[in-house]
Design a protein around this motif. Structure first.
Motif, PDB file in Angstrom:
ATOM      1  N   MET A 110      17.897  12.165  15.073  1.00 42.14           N
ATOM      2  CA  MET A 110      16.550  12.353  15.424  1.00 42.14           C
ATOM      3  C   MET A 110      16.126  12.126  16.631  1.00 42.14           C
ATOM      4  O   MET A 110      16.043  10.968  17.138  1.00 42.14           O
ATOM      5  N   GLU A 111      15.240  13.043  17.201  1.00 42.10           N
ATOM      6  CA  GLU A 111      14.927  12.729  18.722  1.00 42.10           C
ATOM      7  C   GLU A 111      13.477  12.446  18.543  1.00 42.10           C
ATOM      8  O   GLU A 111      12.467  12.520  17.596  1.00 42.10           O
ATOM      9  N   THR A 112      13.128  11.325  19.499  1.00 38.10           N
ATOM     10  CA  THR A 112      11.994  10.957  19.672  1.00 38.10           C
ATOM     11  C   THR A 112      11.010  11.726  20.506  1.00 38.10           C
ATOM     12  O   THR A 112      11.066  12.335  21.377  1.00 38.10           O
ATOM     13  N   LYS A 113       9.505  12.009  19.729  1.00 36.67           N
ATOM     14  CA  LYS A 113       8.714  12.962  20.302  1.00 36.67           C
ATOM     15  C   LYS A 113       7.599  12.133  20.779  1.00 36.67           C
ATOM     16  O   LYS A 113       6.986  11.169  20.273  1.00 36.67           O
ATOM     17  N   LEU A 114       7.263  12.672  21.897  1.00 33.32           N
ATOM     18  CA  LEU A 114       5.843  12.297  22.793  1.00 33.32           C
ATOM     19  C   LEU A 114       5.004  13.265  23.063  1.00 33.32           C
ATOM     20  O   LEU A 114       5.614  14.363  23.603  1.00 33.32           O
TER      21      LEU A 114
ATOM     22  N   SER B 203      10.180  16.669  23.077  1.00 28.70           N
ATOM     23  CA  SER B 203      11.135  15.282  23.237  1.00 28.70           C
ATOM     24  C   SER B 203      11.145  14.543  24.393  1.00 28.70           C
ATOM     25  O   SER B 203      10.830  15.007  25.390  1.00 28.70           O
ATOM     26  N   VAL B 204      11.815  13.398  24.124  1.00 26.12           N
ATOM     27  CA  VAL B 204      12.085  12.439  25.424  1.00 26.12           C
ATOM     28  C   VAL B 204      12.805  13.059  26.351  1.00 26.12           C
ATOM     29  O   VAL B 204      12.365  13.029  27.677  1.00 26.12           O
ATOM     30  N   GLY B 205      13.672  13.885  26.020  1.00 31.22           N
ATOM     31  CA  GLY B 205      14.654  14.524  27.150  1.00 31.22           C
ATOM     32  C   GLY B 205      13.883  15.833  27.950  1.00 31.22           C
ATOM     33  O   GLY B 205      14.100  15.888  29.024  1.00 31.22           O
ATOM     34  N   SER B 206      13.128  16.357  27.115  1.00 30.99           N
ATOM     35  CA  SER B 206      12.336  17.457  27.686  1.00 30.99           C
ATOM     36  C   SER B 206      11.269  16.824  28.537  1.00 30.99           C
ATOM     37  O   SER B 206      11.081  17.252  29.435  1.00 30.99           O
ATOM     38  N   LEU B 207      10.392  15.820  28.088  1.00 35.94           N
ATOM     39  CA  LEU B 207       9.420  14.981  28.978  1.00 35.94           C
ATOM     40  C   LEU B 207      10.019  14.605  30.342  1.00 35.94           C
ATOM     41  O   LEU B 207       9.583  14.779  31.287  1.00 35.94           O
TER      42      LEU B 207
END
Length: 183
Positions: free
Chosen positions: A1-5, A9-13
């Motif tokens: 499960m990816e962490t969202k901010l 996703s953290v990777g996208s951010l």
């Protein structure tokens, strides 16, 4: 499960932040060069005024743009590669070659970082032309650009290596898509 901010996703951010920094450096470099040209062709003839620091700042920004831009290209897997035979190779062979490529990139970047850090230490108080002799305009900060870009490329290289191990179809599809785009 990816962490969202904020819905990302953290990777996208992380990717968006790296891209935004690269674009910001590029925009600042364009503005600096524009100011340099204006000063040389308008201010100097009319008011006998020049802005010598713009040359050094543009060079400084070019170094940063090179390393941060290389990280953006690495993220998109758009670094220099020869894909002449990609369409003719099996998926297993492509996976092996992509692994070797990723390991070679990680090895090269490790050498870059190993060499850049001592140069940062040796040059952290040297001045760059007419720029102020304070951080972030000392000679050492040119090596911070190499360290920053290198660390970003390592992050993306480790991502690629993990994808090769756990979801190889992602990279294989990218490789085959690039070959098809070129034809």
């Amino acid at each position: 499960m990816e962490t969202k901010l904020a819905g990302l996703s953290v990777g996208s951010l992380f990717n968006r932040t790296v891209t935004a920094v690269a674009l910001g450096i590029y925009a600042l470099m364009i503005l600096t060069v524009g100011l340099q040209i204006s000063a040389r062709w308008i201010l100097e003839p009319l008011f006998d005024m020049s802005l010598p620091w713009t040359v050094n700042l543009a060079q400084y920004l070019l170094v940063w743009m090179t390393f941060v831009g290389a990280a953006v290209a690495s993220r998109k897997r758009e670094h220099i590669s020869l894909d002449l035979l990609v369409s003719r190779l099996s998926d297993r062979t492509l996976r092996i070659l992509a692994s070797i490529r990723t390991l070679a990139i990680l090895g090269f970047i490790a050498v870059l970082i190993k060499g850049a850090y001592p140069l940062y230490v040796a040059n952290r108080t040297t001045s760059i032309g007419t720029l102020p002799n304070t951080a972030p305009f000392t000679g050492g900060w040119l090596y911070i650009a190499a360290l920053t870009g290198g660390c970003l490329i390592i992050v993306y290289g480790l991502r690629d290596f993990a994808q090769l191990l756990f979801t190889p179809e992602t990279i294989l599809n990218d490789l085959q898509r690039e070959t098809n785009d070129d034809n």
